[in-house]
Design an enzyme around this catalytic site. Structure first.
Site, PDB file in Angstrom:
ATOM      1  N   TYR A 119       0.868  -1.187   0.000  1.00  0.00           N
ATOM      2  CA  TYR A 119       0.000   0.000   0.000  1.00  0.00           C
ATOM      3  C   TYR A 119       0.899   1.230   0.000  1.00  0.00           C
ATOM      4  CZ  TYR A 119      -3.231   3.611   1.562  1.00  0.00           C
ATOM      5  OH  TYR A 119      -3.964   4.769   1.662  1.00  0.00           O
ATOM      6  N   GLU A 207      -3.642   7.514  -4.024  1.00  0.00           N
ATOM      7  CA  GLU A 207      -3.599   6.230  -3.331  1.00  0.00           C
ATOM      8  C   GLU A 207      -3.350   5.100  -4.316  1.00  0.00           C
ATOM      9  OE1 GLU A 207      -6.189   4.402   0.198  1.00  0.00           O
ATOM     10  OE2 GLU A 207      -7.277   4.414  -1.711  1.00  0.00           O
TER      11      GLU A 207
END
Length: 404
Positions: A119, A207
């Protein structure tokens, strides 16, 4: 402003970011053509909506065994069949709410052999006035779940805009993800590219979930690839980026929010029953909080701004009353730059124009507050006056609950 995954990847690609090949498709025929251009052997058919959790989502009208909004297939025929099933159907995820979102476009992407998932995100940290980098080895999961269950697996550091990305930032990222050798160099390069894109395009959030390491083959070594990308832009900076503004997909937005943006109103639709019209973002938040304190839920956030005019108030009222869930309205005005008498005239004009049929409570304070109250009292309209914010919240909640 949000954009779709395929648009986000196209923006990042301009800055050299490594993304898999793919093509957007608005029809089944375009999906098949995309598959033919990619050549296989593995394809990923991705629903394009402004919401996360697509892979775990469910399509309305399909059985419980049906696949979600992201599907891995192995032929152009399978691309065709899945595209036909997904296009035009409503996809429900944990972020869309029960109403879901209709899938009007797909992204057909080449498959990737995944060795590891990470991530990575960049966002504006308003406390430090810097760009914060948030990363974790737990890719492919909701970062909120990781923060709740294993917060030690999240690493955060910031980048000073005066210096930009330095080698130690890349090293910090690589160490957080356990990357060494060539992958460490790739991580450092990727961070620089992402930061450059973030700043150049006035992003507010970038993101990547997941960022992957590809499984090495005989022909090539392991590579870092951006497998998914979610990007939001600072709406106040869009005048500098007409090319970004053109990417806006209004079909993904609430019609009331679109209408509000045309009149320079800050409006966000919520799930409650009490509409709010306030001047000032902080006061709007306090108004929403006190409605909840008295046992009800706000139907919206609406800030008409410090320099609100009669016309803006009228348009704001129209937007609030267009929501069928609104069972009552609380107007909370503090006259600083804006004058209460002008805003009171706007409220009256709006009530007369919309033919208001739900309870309305008005609280006025500040510049020309008494004059504003006199205007409302003499209007002959069924308006409940409030002495202060607490009194106003209590009265509108009682009025709504009493009307049920």
């Amino acid at each position: 402003m949000n954009i779709h995954e395929h648009q986000a990847k196209a923006v990042l690609k301009e800055f050299g970011v490594a993304v898999p090949r793919g093509y957007p498709a608005f029809t089944v025929e375009e999906a098949v053509k995309a598959a033919e251009q990619l050549g296989g052997p593995v394809f990923v058919v991705k629903s394009q909506i402004h919401a996360g959790g697509r892979g775990k989502g469910r399509f309305e009208g399909l059985g419980p065994e049906a696949k979600g909004g992201v599907r891995v297939v192995k032929s152009a025929d399978e691309v065709k069949a899945n595209a036909a099933e997904m296009l035009g159907r409503v996809l429900v995820t944990h972020q869309t709410g029960p109403a879901g979102k209709q899938v009007n476009r797909l992204y057909i992407e080449e498959g990737a052999a995944i060795a590891k998932e990470f991530y990575l995100s960049l966002l504006v940290d308003r406390e430090t006035s810097r760009v914060s980098v948030v990363t974790s080895t737990e890719g492919g999961m909701d970062i909120e779940d990781v923060a709740h269950s294993t917060p030690e697996k999240i690493v955060t550091f910031s980048i000073d805009p005066a210096t930009g990305v330095w080698p130690h930032h890349g090293l910090t990222l690589a160490q957080a993800l356990g990357l060494k050798g060539d992958l460490q160099k790739q991580a450092s390069k990727l961070l620089g590219q992402l930061y450059q894109a973030f700043m150049a395009k006035d992003m507010s959030m970038l993101e990547i979930n997941p960022l992957i390491v590809t499984a090495p083959s005989d022909e090539e070594v392991a590579q870092l690839r951006v497998l998914d990308a979610k990007v939001s832009f600072d709406s106040n900076a869009l005048y500098r980026h007409p090319e970004i503004k053109e990417l806006r997909d209004e079909s993904e937005e609430d019609p009331k929010e679109i209408e509000a943006s045309k009149h320079d109103l800050s409006y966000i639709a919520l799930d409650g029953s009490i509409g709010c019209m306030v001047n000032g973002a902080g006061l709007a938040m306090a108004t929403m909080d006190i409605i909840k304190l008295y046992g009800a839920e706000p139907a919206n956030f609406l800030d008409v701004g410090g320099g609100a005019t009669k016309e803006k108030v009228t348009e704001a009222f129209k937007i609030i009353t267009a929501d069928p869930n609104v069972k009552g309205i609380l107007v909370n005005i503090f006259g600083g730059i804006a004058r209460c008498d002008i805003l009171a005239e706007g409220v009256i004009a709006a009530v007369k124009e919309t033919g208001l049929s739900v309870p309305l409570v008005v609280r006025l304070e500040g510049t020309n507050a008494q004059l504003g109250k006199d205007i409302i009292n003499k209007s002959g309209l069924n308006v409940i006056a409030a002495n202060d914010l607490s009194d106003g919240a209590e009265k509108i909640v009682k009025a709504v609950q009493g009307a049920r």
